[in-house]
Design a protein around this motif. Structure first.
Motif, PDB file in Angstrom:
ATOM      1  N   LEU A  20       0.915  -1.048   0.001  1.00 32.92           N
ATOM      2  CA  LEU A  20      -0.103  -0.106   0.054  1.00 32.92           C
ATOM      3  C   LEU A  20       0.821   1.185  -0.161  1.00 32.92           C
ATOM      4  O   LEU A  20       1.941   1.164   0.692  1.00 32.92           O
ATOM      5  CB  LEU A  20      -0.858  -0.061   1.302  1.00 32.92           C
ATOM      6  N   ILE A  21       0.489   2.277  -0.964  1.00 36.28           N
ATOM      7  CA  ILE A  21       1.172   3.296  -0.718  1.00 36.28           C
ATOM      8  C   ILE A  21       0.177   4.427  -0.163  1.00 36.28           C
ATOM      9  O   ILE A  21      -0.849   4.586  -0.544  1.00 36.28           O
ATOM     10  CB  ILE A  21       1.578   4.041  -2.165  1.00 36.28           C
ATOM     11  N   VAL A  22       0.736   5.089   1.238  1.00 35.14           N
ATOM     12  CA  VAL A  22      -0.029   6.024   1.736  1.00 35.14           C
ATOM     13  C   VAL A  22       0.455   7.288   1.623  1.00 35.14           C
ATOM     14  O   VAL A  22       1.805   7.367   1.970  1.00 35.14           O
ATOM     15  CB  VAL A  22      -0.430   5.687   3.024  1.00 35.14           C
ATOM     16  N   LYS A  23      -0.226   8.446   1.420  1.00 36.82           N
ATOM     17  CA  LYS A  23       0.315   9.804   1.376  1.00 36.82           C
ATOM     18  C   LYS A  23      -0.410  10.589   2.660  1.00 36.82           C
ATOM     19  O   LYS A  23      -1.640  10.390   2.855  1.00 36.82           O
ATOM     20  CB  LYS A  23      -0.278  10.594   0.228  1.00 36.82           C
ATOM     21  N   CYS A  24       0.422  11.126   3.383  1.00 31.82           N
ATOM     22  CA  CYS A  24       0.226  11.901   4.939  1.00 31.82           C
ATOM     23  C   CYS A  24       0.432  13.223   4.667  1.00 31.82           C
ATOM     24  O   CYS A  24       1.418  13.603   3.933  1.00 31.82           O
ATOM     25  CB  CYS A  24       0.608  11.179   5.821  1.00 31.82           C
ATOM     26  N   TYR A  25      -0.127  14.142   5.302  1.00 36.12           N
ATOM     27  CA  TYR A  25       0.214  15.418   5.481  1.00 36.12           C
ATOM     28  C   TYR A  25       0.830  15.412   7.071  1.00 36.12           C
ATOM     29  O   TYR A  25       0.153  15.267   8.066  1.00 36.12           O
ATOM     30  CB  TYR A  25      -0.876  16.592   5.388  1.00 36.12           C
ATOM     31  N   LEU A  29       6.907  17.408   8.418  1.00 35.23           N
ATOM     32  CA  LEU A  29       7.784  17.450   7.026  1.00 35.23           C
ATOM     33  C   LEU A  29       6.843  17.722   5.950  1.00 35.23           C
ATOM     34  O   LEU A  29       7.020  17.804   4.576  1.00 35.23           O
ATOM     35  CB  LEU A  29       8.175  15.956   6.537  1.00 35.23           C
ATOM     36  N   GLY A  30       5.446  18.153   6.116  1.00 41.93           N
ATOM     37  CA  GLY A  30       4.529  18.544   5.027  1.00 41.93           C
ATOM     38  C   GLY A  30       4.189  16.974   4.389  1.00 41.93           C
ATOM     39  O   GLY A  30       3.916  16.144   5.126  1.00 41.93           O
ATOM     40  N   VAL A  31       3.929  17.007   3.323  1.00 42.62           N
ATOM     41  CA  VAL A  31       3.418  15.820   2.430  1.00 42.62           C
ATOM     42  C   VAL A  31       4.414  14.737   2.270  1.00 42.62           C
ATOM     43  O   VAL A  31       5.574  15.066   1.821  1.00 42.62           O
ATOM     44  CB  VAL A  31       2.829  16.263   0.920  1.00 42.62           C
ATOM     45  N   VAL A  32       4.247  13.669   2.750  1.00 41.75           N
ATOM     46  CA  VAL A  32       5.060  12.462   2.637  1.00 41.75           C
ATOM     47  C   VAL A  32       4.501  11.310   2.093  1.00 41.75           C
ATOM     48  O   VAL A  32       3.294  11.033   2.812  1.00 41.75           O
ATOM     49  CB  VAL A  32       5.831  12.237   4.024  1.00 41.75           C
ATOM     50  N   SER A  33       4.810  10.467   1.434  1.00 43.87           N
ATOM     51  CA  SER A  33       4.339   9.208   1.038  1.00 43.87           C
ATOM     52  C   SER A  33       5.118   7.912   1.685  1.00 43.87           C
ATOM     53  O   SER A  33       6.312   8.262   1.569  1.00 43.87           O
ATOM     54  CB  SER A  33       4.269   9.349  -0.489  1.00 43.87           C
ATOM     55  N   PHE A  34       4.373   6.999   2.101  1.00 43.73           N
ATOM     56  CA  PHE A  34       5.039   5.967   2.592  1.00 43.73           C
ATOM     57  C   PHE A  34       4.548   4.496   1.744  1.00 43.73           C
ATOM     58  O   PHE A  34       3.541   4.439   1.482  1.00 43.73           O
ATOM     59  CB  PHE A  34       4.478   5.797   4.032  1.00 43.73           C
ATOM     60  N   LEU A  35       5.570   3.674   1.797  1.00 43.23           N
ATOM     61  CA  LEU A  35       5.225   2.408   1.180  1.00 43.23           C
ATOM     62  C   LEU A  35       5.018   1.514   2.448  1.00 43.23           C
ATOM     63  O   LEU A  35       6.014   0.983   3.369  1.00 43.23           O
ATOM     64  CB  LEU A  35       6.538   1.957   0.372  1.00 43.23           C
ATOM     65  N   LEU A  36       3.977   0.725   2.326  1.00 41.99           N
ATOM     66  CA  LEU A  36       3.796  -0.271   3.527  1.00 41.99           C
ATOM     67  C   LEU A  36       3.857  -1.499   2.939  1.00 41.99           C
ATOM     68  O   LEU A  36       2.907  -1.950   2.158  1.00 41.99           O
ATOM     69  CB  LEU A  36       2.390   0.009   4.123  1.00 41.99           C
ATOM     70  N   ARG A  37       4.865  -2.153   3.155  1.00 42.76           N
ATOM     71  CA  ARG A  37       5.215  -3.537   2.322  1.00 42.76           C
ATOM     72  C   ARG A  37       4.448  -4.660   3.126  1.00 42.76           C
ATOM     73  O   ARG A  37       4.276  -4.940   4.154  1.00 42.76           O
ATOM     74  CB  ARG A  37       6.552  -3.752   2.357  1.00 42.76           C
ATOM     75  N   GLY A  38       3.481  -5.530   2.320  1.00 46.70           N
ATOM     76  CA  GLY A  38       3.158  -6.705   2.634  1.00 46.70           C
ATOM     77  C   GLY A  38       1.966  -6.617   3.677  1.00 46.70           C
ATOM     78  O   GLY A  38       1.383  -7.458   4.079  1.00 46.70           O
ATOM     79  N   LEU A 106      -2.078  19.979  -1.288  1.00 48.00           N
ATOM     80  CA  LEU A 106      -1.112  19.907  -0.393  1.00 48.00           C
ATOM     81  C   LEU A 106      -0.075  19.267  -1.102  1.00 48.00           C
ATOM     82  O   LEU A 106      -0.057  18.307  -1.421  1.00 48.00           O
ATOM     83  CB  LEU A 106      -1.477  19.600   0.882  1.00 48.00           C
ATOM     84  N   LYS A 107       1.057  20.068  -1.637  1.00 56.16           N
ATOM     85  CA  LYS A 107       1.936  19.346  -2.491  1.00 56.16           C
ATOM     86  C   LYS A 107       3.276  19.686  -1.732  1.00 56.16           C
ATOM     87  O   LYS A 107       4.465  18.893  -1.866  1.00 56.16           O
ATOM     88  CB  LYS A 107       2.130  19.963  -3.677  1.00 56.16           C
ATOM     89  N   GLU A 108       3.537  20.593  -0.855  1.00 59.04           N
ATOM     90  CA  GLU A 108       4.910  21.102  -0.432  1.00 59.04           C
ATOM     91  C   GLU A 108       5.465  19.914   0.906  1.00 59.04           C
ATOM     92  O   GLU A 108       4.705  19.480   1.737  1.00 59.04           O
ATOM     93  CB  GLU A 108       4.752  22.342   0.208  1.00 59.04           C
ATOM     94  N   GLU A 109       6.517  19.784   0.398  1.00 57.49           N
ATOM     95  CA  GLU A 109       7.228  18.933   1.537  1.00 57.49           C
ATOM     96  C   GLU A 109       8.112  19.768   2.340  1.00 57.49           C
ATOM     97  O   GLU A 109       9.349  19.834   2.502  1.00 57.49           O
ATOM     98  CB  GLU A 109       8.403  17.980   0.653  1.00 57.49           C
TER      99      GLU A 109
END
Length: 239
Positions: A20-25, A29-38, A106-109
């Motif tokens: 799963l790829i999850v985008k969080c504000y 750090l502002g906007v960050v995307s995470f990879l949740l493996r498995g 929201l785009k800014e990191e």
């Protein structure tokens, strides 16, 4: 670098079969995307998916690498357990719609504590109140403060508002000038708090018209902004 930050979930997307790829504000750090493996493979992962409902408020411990596009979460905690946002169908429709707007906007990191606090506190307000049919209108209008194009509050007695310039004017200037019901509601909301929203009485048609106007306002001032895909469903729920 190991870093702990509060975060608000903006979107999630299935990646491959079990990831799963999850985008969080995030607060730091502002906007960050995470990879949740498995996470989609195991029963243990299924319990973790519940953390990543739209606009959930979390505390994340992150293994952060500056040049990596997808970051890694080490630990997750729930910051606030909502009582109604994800169980009430009307509120969950608002959540789905506003999450899409925020993910689009929201785009800014980079850190913006005031904006994070605004989103955090208004979601908690929505969770605990029973009169909220105009919540999304005031939420979006106030959001423009933090994005840099809040309407100029000088000359609010004028009979027109120029969406392109964000100013009240004495006469109509082109196709992006509004008047009538939308102007009246704009003036009302500019002076309204969330706690006073229940005193704003409008019908479904007026609500949809103003929402279309405020989304156009976003589009005019944010070059990358697109009309939310969930808008049609959202309007049907609140019609």
């Amino acid at each position: 670098m190991l870093l702990t930050t509060n975060a608000i979930v903006l979107s999630k997307l299935k990646y491959r079969d079990n990831d799963l790829i999850v985008k969080c504000y995030t607060e730091q750090l502002g906007v960050v995307s995470f990879l949740l493996r498995g996470i989609l493979k195991s029963k243990k992962g299924n319990s973790k998916i519940a953390y990543f409902q739209l606009l959930s408020q979390l505390q994340l411990e992150i293994i952060y690498k500056q040049n990596r596009s997808l970051q890694v979460i080490k630990e997750i905690k729930l910051n606030h357990l909502y009582t109604s946002l994800h169980s009430n169908i009307l509120k969950s429709s608002i959540v789905m719609f506003l999450a899409e707007v925020l993910a689009n906007t929201l785009k800014e990191e980079e850190q913006n504590n005031n904006l994070f606090s605004y989103i955090e506190t208004t979601l908690l307000w929505l969770d605990t109140h029973s009169e909220y049919s105009n919540f999304h209108l005031l939420f979006l209008l106030n959001l423009t403060k933090y994005l840099g194009f809040y309407p100029e509050e000088i000359n609010t007695a004028y009979n027109y508002f120029n969406l392109l310039d964000g100013k009240f004017e004495t006469k109509q200037q082109g196709k992006y000038t509004i008047c009538g019901e939308n102007l009246t509601l704009l003036k009302t909301l500019l002076g309204t708090t969330f706690d006073a929203l229940s005193s704003v009485k409008i019908n479904a048609r007026q609500r949809q018209s103003f929402l279309s106007m405020i989304l156009l306002y976003f589009e005019l001032h944010l070059g990358s902004f697109k009309t939310p895909k969930s808008l049609q469903i959202f309007n049907q729920v609140f019609s």
